[in-house]
Enzyme design. Structure first.
Site, PDB file in Angstrom:
ATOM      1  N   GLU A  71       9.043 -25.465   6.180  1.00  0.00           N
ATOM      2  CA  GLU A  71      10.020 -25.827   7.219  1.00  0.00           C
ATOM      3  C   GLU A  71       9.439 -26.935   8.106  1.00  0.00           C
ATOM      4  OE1 GLU A  71      11.763 -22.452   9.233  1.00  0.00           O
ATOM      5  OE2 GLU A  71      12.531 -23.725  10.841  1.00  0.00           O
ATOM      6  N   LYS A 246      12.275 -14.248  13.842  1.00  0.00           N
ATOM      7  CA  LYS A 246      12.125 -15.192  12.722  1.00  0.00           C
ATOM      8  C   LYS A 246      11.248 -16.356  13.174  1.00  0.00           C
ATOM      9  CE  LYS A 246      13.158 -18.688   9.810  1.00  0.00           C
ATOM     10  NZ  LYS A 246      12.827 -20.109   9.979  1.00  0.00           N
ATOM     11  N   ASP A 262      -0.694 -11.023   2.189  1.00  0.00           N
ATOM     12  CA  ASP A 262       0.595 -10.547   1.681  1.00  0.00           C
ATOM     13  C   ASP A 262       1.637 -10.647   2.798  1.00  0.00           C
ATOM     14  OD1 ASP A 262       2.757  -8.967   0.908  1.00  0.00           O
ATOM     15  OD2 ASP A 262       1.511  -7.524  -0.161  1.00  0.00           O
ATOM     16  N   HIS A 361      13.919 -30.214  16.573  1.00  0.00           N
ATOM     17  CA  HIS A 361      14.066 -29.715  15.217  1.00  0.00           C
ATOM     18  C   HIS A 361      14.511 -30.845  14.277  1.00  0.00           C
ATOM     19  CE1 HIS A 361      13.992 -25.808  13.374  1.00  0.00           C
ATOM     20  NE2 HIS A 361      15.070 -26.088  12.666  1.00  0.00           N
TER      21      HIS A 361
HETATM   22  P1  NDP Z   1      -8.406  -4.971  -3.275  1.00  0.00           P
HETATM   23  O1  NDP Z   1      -7.821  -4.067  -4.287  1.00  0.00           O
HETATM   24  O2  NDP Z   1      -8.873  -6.310  -3.721  1.00  0.00           O
HETATM   25  O3  NDP Z   1      -9.581  -4.157  -2.559  1.00  0.00           O
HETATM   26  C1  NDP Z   1     -10.444  -4.728  -1.636  1.00  0.00           C
HETATM   27  C2  NDP Z   1     -11.726  -5.190  -2.313  1.00  0.00           C
HETATM   28  O4  NDP Z   1     -12.587  -5.808  -1.420  1.00  0.00           O
HETATM   29  C3  NDP Z   1     -12.441  -4.035  -2.953  1.00  0.00           C
HETATM   30  O5  NDP Z   1     -12.713  -4.414  -4.269  1.00  0.00           O
HETATM   31  C4  NDP Z   1     -13.739  -3.950  -2.165  1.00  0.00           C
HETATM   32  O6  NDP Z   1     -14.802  -3.671  -3.011  1.00  0.00           O
HETATM   33  C5  NDP Z   1     -13.903  -5.335  -1.632  1.00  0.00           C
HETATM   34  N1  NDP Z   1     -14.643  -5.424  -0.346  1.00  0.00           N
HETATM   35  C6  NDP Z   1     -15.774  -6.151  -0.182  1.00  0.00           C
HETATM   36  N2  NDP Z   1     -16.188  -6.076   1.094  1.00  0.00           N
HETATM   37  C7  NDP Z   1     -15.312  -5.273   1.747  1.00  0.00           C
HETATM   38  C8  NDP Z   1     -15.235  -4.826   3.102  1.00  0.00           C
HETATM   39  N3  NDP Z   1     -16.115  -5.189   4.029  1.00  0.00           N
HETATM   40  N4  NDP Z   1     -14.206  -4.012   3.439  1.00  0.00           N
HETATM   41  C9  NDP Z   1     -13.269  -3.655   2.512  1.00  0.00           C
HETATM   42  N5  NDP Z   1     -13.316  -4.027   1.217  1.00  0.00           N
HETATM   43  C10 NDP Z   1     -14.321  -4.847   0.823  1.00  0.00           C
HETATM   44  O7  NDP Z   1      -7.404  -5.248  -2.099  1.00  0.00           O
HETATM   45  P2  NDP Z   1      -6.640  -4.255  -1.148  1.00  0.00           P
HETATM   46  O8  NDP Z   1      -6.927  -2.803  -1.437  1.00  0.00           O
HETATM   47  O9  NDP Z   1      -6.910  -4.756   0.220  1.00  0.00           O
HETATM   48  O10 NDP Z   1      -5.121  -4.514  -1.561  1.00  0.00           O
HETATM   49  C11 NDP Z   1      -4.500  -5.684  -1.137  1.00  0.00           C
HETATM   50  C12 NDP Z   1      -3.588  -6.194  -2.241  1.00  0.00           C
HETATM   51  O11 NDP Z   1      -2.679  -5.179  -2.646  1.00  0.00           O
HETATM   52  C13 NDP Z   1      -2.747  -7.353  -1.752  1.00  0.00           C
HETATM   53  O12 NDP Z   1      -2.886  -8.389  -2.697  1.00  0.00           O
HETATM   54  C14 NDP Z   1      -1.317  -6.797  -1.762  1.00  0.00           C
HETATM   55  O13 NDP Z   1      -0.400  -7.814  -2.069  1.00  0.00           O
HETATM   56  C15 NDP Z   1      -1.368  -5.743  -2.829  1.00  0.00           C
HETATM   57  N6  NDP Z   1      -0.427  -4.636  -2.770  1.00  0.00           N
HETATM   58  C16 NDP Z   1       0.418  -4.414  -1.715  1.00  0.00           C
HETATM   59  C17 NDP Z   1       1.280  -3.328  -1.690  1.00  0.00           C
HETATM   60  C18 NDP Z   1       2.148  -3.104  -0.485  1.00  0.00           C
HETATM   61  O14 NDP Z   1       1.998  -3.783   0.503  1.00  0.00           O
HETATM   62  N7  NDP Z   1       3.072  -2.143  -0.508  1.00  0.00           N
HETATM   63  C19 NDP Z   1       1.319  -2.390  -2.805  1.00  0.00           C
HETATM   64  C20 NDP Z   1       0.342  -2.672  -3.846  1.00  0.00           C
HETATM   65  C21 NDP Z   1      -0.482  -3.762  -3.820  1.00  0.00           C
HETATM   66  P3  NDP Z   1     -15.145  -2.181  -3.504  1.00  0.00           P
HETATM   67  O15 NDP Z   1     -14.093  -1.783  -4.509  1.00  0.00           O
HETATM   68  O16 NDP Z   1     -16.484  -2.295  -4.062  1.00  0.00           O
HETATM   69  O17 NDP Z   1     -15.067  -1.313  -2.285  1.00  0.00           O
END
Ligand code: NDP
Length: 407
Positions: A71, A246, A262, A361
Site C-alpha cells: 500500500e 486496519k 505469521d 494518501h
Molecule cells: P518452530 O516449530 O520453528 O519452533 C521453534 C524452533 O526454534 C524450535 O525448533 C526451537 O528448537 C528453536 N529455538 C532456538 N532457540 C530458541 C529459543 N530461545 N526459544 C524458543 N525456541 C528456540 O516454530 P514455532 O513453534 O514458533 O511455530 C511457529 C510457526 O508455526 C509459524 O511459522 C506459524 O506460521 C506456524 N503455525 C501457526 C499456527 C497458528 O497460528 N494457528 C498453527 C500451526 C503452525 P528446539 O526444537 O531445539 O527447541
C-alpha cells in the site's frame, strides 16, 4: 512411475501448466531454491516492496524498521507519525504481564466436568511432567508449561487451557507438540475429546506502548481535541473502529511480514482482543494532558510472534531485516512492532483531523496509478507530481500527462 505435481521441481510444475513462454519465464526469474523448500507446489516467489521507518525512537533507542507492504502511503505515514512522537522522546514501553504466554486447548464435549476437574487437580505434577518430556528443549531454555486451567462453556463444552512459555519462538508448533502428548495423558476422557490445538487468542501475550505529542507539533490544541474525539468515536462505533484498527495493522503487519512472522496469527489475535469488551473497539486510546499541552496515546496489542523458528529462521530476507533491527529479542521486537502501530495510528488520526486522509494518501497512490498507465520507473515521480497538482484525476488524464512527459 510418474511424479505427482507436488513431487516435481518448480520448472517441471511450470511446464505442466498451460503458460505462454513469456509467463513461464516471468515466474522462473523470481524462483528461489530456499523458498521452494518451504511450501508445497512452489512455482515462484511473490515479492513485496520493502521500505524503512527511518527513526523509530523506543525507550530512548533509535531503530531503522523494515516494512514490507504494497500500500503506497503506509511507510510515509509511519515515518510521519514517528517524527511527531520523537518531539517528546519517542515511544515508551510498559510491562503489563510477567511473561508472554501462548495458549493451547484440549477441547471436550459432553464430559463429566467434576471428574475432569478432579483429574487435573490430582495429576497436576504428572501433567507438568508430560509437557516437560514432550518438549525438553523449551524447558532447558527456561520455558514450558506454566499453568493449566479449565473453562466451562455452553452445551457441556469444556476447554482445558494450557498456558505455555515458548521463549523466543512464536510457539505454534511447540504448543501443538505439548498438546498432542497431553491428549494421550487425558486418556480417561478421550471419548469426549474433540481435539488438541493451539489457540490464537493473545490475551496472555500483551505489549503496551505509549507516547506524547506537543499540541504545537500537531498544529494546535484543536487538532489534538479532534484526535481525542475520533478516538472516543472508535470506542462506540465498530464501523470506525475496524478502519482505525486496519490502519494500525498497516504498520504492524508490514513489520510482522518483513521479519518472517505469521501475520494471520497477529491479526486474528488483535481483532479478537479488540472485541474483548463484548463490542468491537479500536485498539488504541488517545487523551489530552492539558497541563503539559500534549496529546497522549497508548496502544495495547497481543503480539504472538517470534524472533526465531518457523519462516523467521528459514527466510534470508527475514534474517537480514532482523539484522537491520540489531537482532532484537522477541520482546523488543514486539515493542518495536507495537511502536510502529502507534506511530501509524497517530499519522492516520492527524490526517483525518487535519487536511483529510485523501490529500496525503493520493500523493502516494498516484505513484501506483503512474505504473498502472505504463510509466517507466524514471517517469513515475514526475507523473505523480503532475497528477498531484490536478483537481480531478483518473486513468485517462494520467495516460495523457504521461504522453506529454514523453514528448
Ligand atoms: P518452530 O516449530 O520453528 O519452533 C521453534 C524452533 O526454534 C524450535 O525448533 C526451537 O528448537 C528453536 N529455538 C532456538 N532457540 C530458541 C529459543 N530461545 N526459544 C524458543 N525456541 C528456540 O516454530 P514455532 O513453534 O514458533 O511455530 C511457529 C510457526 O508455526 C509459524 O511459522 C506459524 O506460521 C506456524 N503455525 C501457526 C499456527 C497458528 O497460528 N494457528 C498453527 C500451526 C503452525 P528446539 O526444537 O531445539 O527447541
Amino acid at each position: 512411475m510418474t511424479k505427482k505435481f507436488y513431487e516435481k521441481t518448480p520448472t517441471e510444475r511450470l511446464n505442466e501448466l498451460s503458460l505462454t513462454a513469456k509467463l513461464r519465464q516471468d515466474f522462473t526469474v523470481d524462483q528461489n531454491l530456499v523458498n521452494a523448500a518451504i511450501v508445497e507446489n512452489y512455482i515462484s516467489d511473490f515479492r513485496e516492496p520493502e521500505g524503512v521507518l527511518r527513526r523509530l525512537q523506543l525507550d530512548g533507542h533509535f531503530y531503522t524498521v523494515p516494512m514490507a507492504i504494497e500500500e503506497p502511503s503506509v511507510i510515509a505515514a509511519a515515518n510521519n507519525g514517528a517524527r511527531m512522537l520523537n518531539f517528546n522522546g519517542g515511544i515508551f514501553t510498559e510491562k503489563i504481564q510477567p511473561a508472554a504466554l501462548t495458549l493451547g486447548q484440549l477441547l471436550f464435549e459432553d464430559v463429566n466436568v467434576a471428574a475432569l476437574h478432579k483429574f487435573i487437580d490430582q495429576f497436576a505434577a504428572e501433567i507438568q511432567r508430560v509437557a516437560d518430556l514432550a518438549k525438553p528443549s523449551i524447558v532447558k531454555r527456561g520455558g514450558g508449561l506454566v499453568k493449566v486451567q479449565l473453562r466451562e462453556l455452553s452445551l457441556k463444552q469444556v476447554s482445558v487451557d494450557f498456558l505455555i512459555d515458548t521463549k523466543e519462538a512464536m510457539g505454534a508448533n511447540i504448543v501443538n507438540t505439548i498438546l498432542a502428548a497431553e491428549k494421550e495423558f487425558f486418556q480417561p476422557f478421550i471419548q469426549h475429546c474433540l481435539g488438541a490445538i493451539l489457540s490464537n487468542d493473545g490475551r496472555n501475550n500483551l505489549t503496551k506502548v505509549f507516547g506524547r505529542v506537543p499540541f504545537a507539533v500537531l498544529g494546535g490544541e484543536a487538532v489534538a481535541n479532534k484526535i481525542v474525539a475520533l478516538s472516543r468515536f472508535s470506542k462506540v462505533d465498530s464501523y470506525r473502529a475496524v478502519t482505525e484498527n486496519k490502519g494500525i495493522f498497516n504498520g504492524v503487519g508490514a513489520v510482522v511480514l518483513a521479519t518472517g512472522n505469521d501475520w494471520r496469527a497477529v491479526e486474528a489475535a488483535g481483532h479478537a482482543y479488540a472485541s474483548q469488551q463484548g463490542t468491537y473497539q479500536s485498539l488504541s486510546h488517545w487523551s489530552i494532558d492539558a497541563n503539559q499541552q500534549q496529546l497522549v496515546g497508548e496502544l495495547v496489542l497481543p503480539l504472538p510472534i517470534g524472533s526465531i523458528g518457523g519462516a523467521i529462521t528459514a527466510l534470508p530476507q527475514a534474517q537480514r531485516n532482523l539484522a537491520l533491527l540489531e537482532k532484537p529479542s522477541v520482546q523488543t521486537l514486539r515493542e518495536i512492532i507495537a511502536g510502529v502501530g502507534l506511530a501509524q495510528n497517530l499519522a492516520a488520526l492527524k490526517a483525518i483531523a487535519g487536511e483529510g486522509i485523501q490529500t496525503g494518501h493520493m500523493r502516494m497512490q498516484y505513484r501506483a496509478l503512474a505504473l498502472q498507465v505504463g510509466a517507466q520507473p524514471h517517469e513515475v515521480l514526475p507523473l505523480a507530481r503532475r497528477l498531484s497538482t490536478q483537481k480531478t484525476v483518473d486513468t485517462q488524464l494520467a495516460s495523457q500527462i504521461l504522453k506529454e512527459i514523453r514528448r
